[in-house]
Design a protein around this motif. Structure first.
Motif, PDB file in Angstrom:
ATOM      1  N   LEU A  48       0.824  -1.212   0.000  1.00 32.52           N
ATOM      2  CA  LEU A  48       0.000   0.000   0.000  1.00 32.52           C
ATOM      3  C   LEU A  48       0.860   1.264   0.000  1.00 32.52           C
ATOM      4  O   LEU A  48       0.519   2.251  -0.661  1.00 32.52           O
ATOM      5  N   SER A  49       1.969   1.235   0.733  1.00 33.67           N
ATOM      6  CA  SER A  49       2.843   2.408   0.742  1.00 33.67           C
ATOM      7  C   SER A  49       3.442   2.650  -0.643  1.00 33.67           C
ATOM      8  O   SER A  49       3.625   3.789  -1.059  1.00 33.67           O
ATOM      9  N   LEU A  50       3.731   1.588  -1.374  1.00 32.37           N
ATOM     10  CA  LEU A  50       4.240   1.742  -2.730  1.00 32.37           C
ATOM     11  C   LEU A  50       3.161   2.257  -3.680  1.00 32.37           C
ATOM     12  O   LEU A  50       3.444   3.025  -4.605  1.00 32.37           O
ATOM     13  N   ALA A  51       1.934   1.834  -3.448  1.00 35.64           N
ATOM     14  CA  ALA A  51       0.844   2.237  -4.333  1.00 35.64           C
ATOM     15  C   ALA A  51       0.551   3.731  -4.214  1.00 35.64           C
ATOM     16  O   ALA A  51       0.188   4.376  -5.200  1.00 35.64           O
ATOM     17  N   PHE A  52       0.721   4.302  -3.025  1.00 38.65           N
ATOM     18  CA  PHE A  52       0.426   5.720  -2.824  1.00 38.65           C
ATOM     19  C   PHE A  52       1.647   6.605  -3.023  1.00 38.65           C
ATOM     20  O   PHE A  52       1.581   7.811  -2.831  1.00 38.65           O
ATOM     21  N   LYS A  53       2.749   6.021  -3.400  1.00 35.24           N
ATOM     22  CA  LYS A  53       3.963   6.770  -3.684  1.00 35.24           C
ATOM     23  C   LYS A  53       3.883   7.293  -5.121  1.00 35.24           C
ATOM     24  O   LYS A  53       3.134   6.760  -5.939  1.00 35.24           O
ATOM     25  N   GLY A  54       4.664   8.289  -5.420  1.00 38.83           N
ATOM     26  CA  GLY A  54       4.618   8.872  -6.764  1.00 38.83           C
ATOM     27  C   GLY A  54       4.970   7.884  -7.852  1.00 38.83           C
ATOM     28  O   GLY A  54       4.218   7.700  -8.818  1.00 38.83           O
ATOM     29  N   ASP A  55       6.091   7.209  -7.734  1.00 34.16           N
ATOM     30  CA  ASP A  55       6.479   6.209  -8.732  1.00 34.16           C
ATOM     31  C   ASP A  55       6.513   4.831  -8.064  1.00 34.16           C
ATOM     32  O   ASP A  55       6.996   4.685  -6.955  1.00 34.16           O
ATOM     33  N   PHE A  56       5.982   3.840  -8.748  1.00 29.46           N
ATOM     34  CA  PHE A  56       5.851   2.489  -8.191  1.00 29.46           C
ATOM     35  C   PHE A  56       7.122   1.703  -8.461  1.00 29.46           C
ATOM     36  O   PHE A  56       7.541   1.550  -9.616  1.00 29.46           O
ATOM     37  N   ASP A  57       7.744   1.165  -7.408  1.00 30.53           N
ATOM     38  CA  ASP A  57       8.931   0.328  -7.532  1.00 30.53           C
ATOM     39  C   ASP A  57       8.465  -1.116  -7.747  1.00 30.53           C
ATOM     40  O   ASP A  57       7.966  -1.770  -6.828  1.00 30.53           O
ATOM     41  N   VAL A  58       8.628  -1.619  -8.951  1.00 31.88           N
ATOM     42  CA  VAL A  58       8.107  -2.935  -9.325  1.00 31.88           C
ATOM     43  C   VAL A  58       8.806  -4.047  -8.545  1.00 31.88           C
ATOM     44  O   VAL A  58       8.145  -4.980  -8.055  1.00 31.88           O
ATOM     45  N   ILE A  59      10.117  -3.961  -8.397  1.00 31.48           N
ATOM     46  CA  ILE A  59      10.857  -5.028  -7.705  1.00 31.48           C
ATOM     47  C   ILE A  59      10.423  -5.113  -6.244  1.00 31.48           C
ATOM     48  O   ILE A  59      10.179  -6.201  -5.717  1.00 31.48           O
ATOM     49  N   ALA A  60      10.296  -3.982  -5.576  1.00 26.19           N
ATOM     50  CA  ALA A  60       9.834  -3.975  -4.186  1.00 26.19           C
ATOM     51  C   ALA A  60       8.396  -4.481  -4.103  1.00 26.19           C
ATOM     52  O   ALA A  60       8.037  -5.230  -3.190  1.00 26.19           O
ATOM     53  N   GLY A  61       7.565  -4.091  -5.061  1.00 20.98           N
ATOM     54  CA  GLY A  61       6.179  -4.561  -5.079  1.00 20.98           C
ATOM     55  C   GLY A  61       6.091  -6.067  -5.236  1.00 20.98           C
ATOM     56  O   GLY A  61       5.281  -6.732  -4.581  1.00 20.98           O
ATOM     57  N   VAL A  62       6.944  -6.632  -6.078  1.00 17.35           N
ATOM     58  CA  VAL A  62       6.965  -8.089  -6.261  1.00 17.35           C
ATOM     59  C   VAL A  62       7.425  -8.764  -4.976  1.00 17.35           C
ATOM     60  O   VAL A  62       6.860  -9.790  -4.550  1.00 17.35           O
ATOM     61  N   THR A  63       8.451  -8.199  -4.333  1.00 13.34           N
ATOM     62  CA  THR A  63       8.963  -8.780  -3.087  1.00 13.34           C
ATOM     63  C   THR A  63       7.884  -8.782  -2.011  1.00 13.34           C
ATOM     64  O   THR A  63       7.646  -9.800  -1.356  1.00 13.34           O
ATOM     65  N   TYR A  64       7.232  -7.648  -1.804  1.00  9.27           N
ATOM     66  CA  TYR A  64       6.204  -7.556  -0.763  1.00  9.27           C
ATOM     67  C   TYR A  64       5.000  -8.435  -1.089  1.00  9.27           C
ATOM     68  O   TYR A  64       4.421  -9.064  -0.206  1.00  9.27           O
ATOM     69  N   SER A  65       4.630  -8.472  -2.365  1.00  8.34           N
ATOM     70  CA  SER A  65       3.493  -9.313  -2.764  1.00  8.34           C
ATOM     71  C   SER A  65       3.821 -10.792  -2.585  1.00  8.34           C
ATOM     72  O   SER A  65       2.945 -11.587  -2.200  1.00  8.34           O
ATOM     73  N   LEU A  66       5.068 -11.164  -2.843  1.00  5.24           N
ATOM     74  CA  LEU A  66       5.481 -12.553  -2.641  1.00  5.24           C
ATOM     75  C   LEU A  66       5.377 -12.949  -1.175  1.00  5.24           C
ATOM     76  O   LEU A  66       4.925 -14.051  -0.849  1.00  5.24           O
ATOM     77  N   VAL A  67       5.757 -12.046  -0.281  1.00  6.63           N
ATOM     78  CA  VAL A  67       5.630 -12.296   1.156  1.00  6.63           C
ATOM     79  C   VAL A  67       4.161 -12.505   1.521  1.00  6.63           C
ATOM     80  O   VAL A  67       3.819 -13.440   2.257  1.00  6.63           O
ATOM     81  N   VAL A  68       3.296 -11.663   0.991  1.00  4.54           N
ATOM     82  CA  VAL A  68       1.861 -11.785   1.287  1.00  4.54           C
ATOM     83  C   VAL A  68       1.317 -13.125   0.785  1.00  4.54           C
ATOM     84  O   VAL A  68       0.590 -13.825   1.496  1.00  4.54           O
ATOM     85  N   VAL A  69       1.695 -13.494  -0.427  1.00  3.30           N
ATOM     86  CA  VAL A  69       1.190 -14.741  -1.014  1.00  3.30           C
ATOM     87  C   VAL A  69       1.713 -15.962  -0.258  1.00  3.30           C
ATOM     88  O   VAL A  69       0.939 -16.872   0.085  1.00  3.30           O
ATOM     89  N   LEU A  70       3.017 -16.002   0.013  1.00  5.54           N
ATOM     90  CA  LEU A  70       3.590 -17.174   0.679  1.00  5.54           C
ATOM     91  C   LEU A  70       3.112 -17.292   2.135  1.00  5.54           C
ATOM     92  O   LEU A  70       2.778 -18.390   2.594  1.00  5.54           O
ATOM     93  N   ASP A  71       3.070 -16.179   2.875  1.00  4.04           N
ATOM     94  CA  ASP A  71       2.555 -16.218   4.246  1.00  4.04           C
ATOM     95  C   ASP A  71       1.062 -16.548   4.259  1.00  4.04           C
ATOM     96  O   ASP A  71       0.593 -17.320   5.085  1.00  4.04           O
ATOM     97  N   GLY A  72       0.331 -15.950   3.325  1.00  2.00           N
ATOM     98  CA  GLY A  72      -1.101 -16.245   3.233  1.00  2.00           C
ATOM     99  C   GLY A  72      -1.361 -17.706   2.904  1.00  2.00           C
ATOM    100  O   GLY A  72      -2.317 -18.305   3.400  1.00  2.00           O
ATOM    101  N   GLY A  73      -0.506 -18.291   2.072  1.00  2.00           N
ATOM    102  CA  GLY A  73      -0.650 -19.712   1.757  1.00  2.00           C
ATOM    103  C   GLY A  73      -0.467 -20.594   2.983  1.00  2.00           C
ATOM    104  O   GLY A  73      -1.219 -21.548   3.193  1.00  2.00           O
ATOM    105  N   ILE A  74       0.521 -20.259   3.810  1.00  2.00           N
ATOM    106  CA  ILE A  74       0.742 -21.037   5.033  1.00  2.00           C
ATOM    107  C   ILE A  74      -0.439 -20.874   5.986  1.00  2.00           C
ATOM    108  O   ILE A  74      -0.903 -21.846   6.590  1.00  2.00           O
ATOM    109  N   LEU A  75      -0.946 -19.653   6.112  1.00  2.00           N
ATOM    110  CA  LEU A  75      -2.110 -19.433   6.986  1.00  2.00           C
ATOM    111  C   LEU A  75      -3.339 -20.185   6.470  1.00  2.00           C
ATOM    112  O   LEU A  75      -4.084 -20.787   7.254  1.00  2.00           O
ATOM    113  N   LEU A  76      -3.540 -20.158   5.174  1.00  2.00           N
ATOM    114  CA  LEU A  76      -4.673 -20.885   4.584  1.00  2.00           C
ATOM    115  C   LEU A  76      -4.533 -22.393   4.788  1.00  2.00           C
ATOM    116  O   LEU A  76      -5.502 -23.077   5.150  1.00  2.00           O
ATOM    117  N   LEU A  77      -3.323 -22.910   4.601  1.00  2.00           N
ATOM    118  CA  LEU A  77      -3.100 -24.343   4.832  1.00  2.00           C
ATOM    119  C   LEU A  77      -3.310 -24.708   6.303  1.00  2.00           C
ATOM    120  O   LEU A  77      -3.814 -25.791   6.608  1.00  2.00           O
TER     121      LEU A  77
END
Length: 143
Positions: A48-77
């Motif tokens: 969310l902090s990247l989304a409201f920033k002026g320019d979006f850092d794609v690499i950081a967005g991928v890193t943070y999204s990967l954390v959300v997906v992998l942690d969310g997968g463990i929680l779902l399992l």
């Protein structure tokens, strides 16, 4: 740019052993679900902090999204597999007590009546075993 991509790869590799353990045991064991929730929320807020920033850092967005997906997968399992594993253990425990095996030794209740088996520190309890007769005398002293 290299370190951004390398950190993404390291984060993914760091969570792969947890997925292997989940696959091996068919449940989520030894992982703090509270920590995983907080870690996933950290990834969400960083995205969310990247989304409201002026320019979006794609690499950081991928890193943070990967954390959300992998942690969310463990929680779902954990939400899916842990109740199933609990029911499986209850069913197996009920089956093992329902049909006793005639050839199997009687289950031990954890009592050992060998020489000195009940001697404790401080001499609260003591035992005398007559090995010739196989009889056990137990004396309890009040403290």
């Amino acid at each position: 740019m290299f370190f951004g991509i390398f950190s993404t790869v390291l984060i993914a590799c760091g969570l792969l052993p947890q997925y292997y353990e989940i696959y091996k045991y068919k449940e989520v064991i030894g992982i703090s679900l509270l920590f995983m929730t907080i870690d996933a929320l950290g990834g969400v807020f960083n995205d969310l902090s990247l989304a409201f920033k002026g320019d979006f850092d794609v690499i950081a967005g991928v890193t943070y999204s990967l954390v959300v997906v992998l942690d969310g997968g463990i929680l779902l399992l954990a939400l899916i597999l842990n109740p199933l594993a609990r029911r499986r253990r209850k069913r197996l425990a009920a089956e093992s007590t329902a049909v006793p095996d005639a050839e199997a030794p009687a289950p031990s209740l954890g009592y050992d009546f060998g020489p000195g088996a009940l001697e404790e520190v401080g001499g609260e309890k003591s035992s005398n075993v007559d090995n010739k007769k196989g009889e056990v005398e137990i004396e309890t002293k009040d403290v």
